[in-house]
Design a protein around this motif. Sequence first.
Motif: not given
Length: 118
Positions: A107-117
């Motif tokens: 969760l923390k990693w995903g919040e700090e690293h936005p998904l590149v579309e």
Amino acid sequence: METIGAEQLKRMQEAPRWGCGVERTLKVLDGKWTTLIVRELLSGPKRFGDLRAALGSPSAKTLTDRLRALEHQRILTRTVYAEVPPRVVYRLTEDGESLSGILYAMLKWGEEHPLVED
């Protein structure tokens, strides 16, 4: 997000390439739905329909398959209550609950690293 220390890095580098703890963890949490099922059950026991709705309605077959796999791995238990209609409740075991730290780190990693579309 913090990184691991030198001791943890050394331990990861010295782990066997095949069959290490990372590989085994990925086998248990195989696929999107499996990890999300564990996330949903961290808040407490749920019935099949409640899980399906919380997950955005995966197919019944997919959800059943994932629940059976997690039960086989002793991550969750399935309790059937002799009622009409029968009621089935899924809850995490101690092993399942021990995955909370991993999911929180995700969760923390995903919040700090936005998904590149694309």
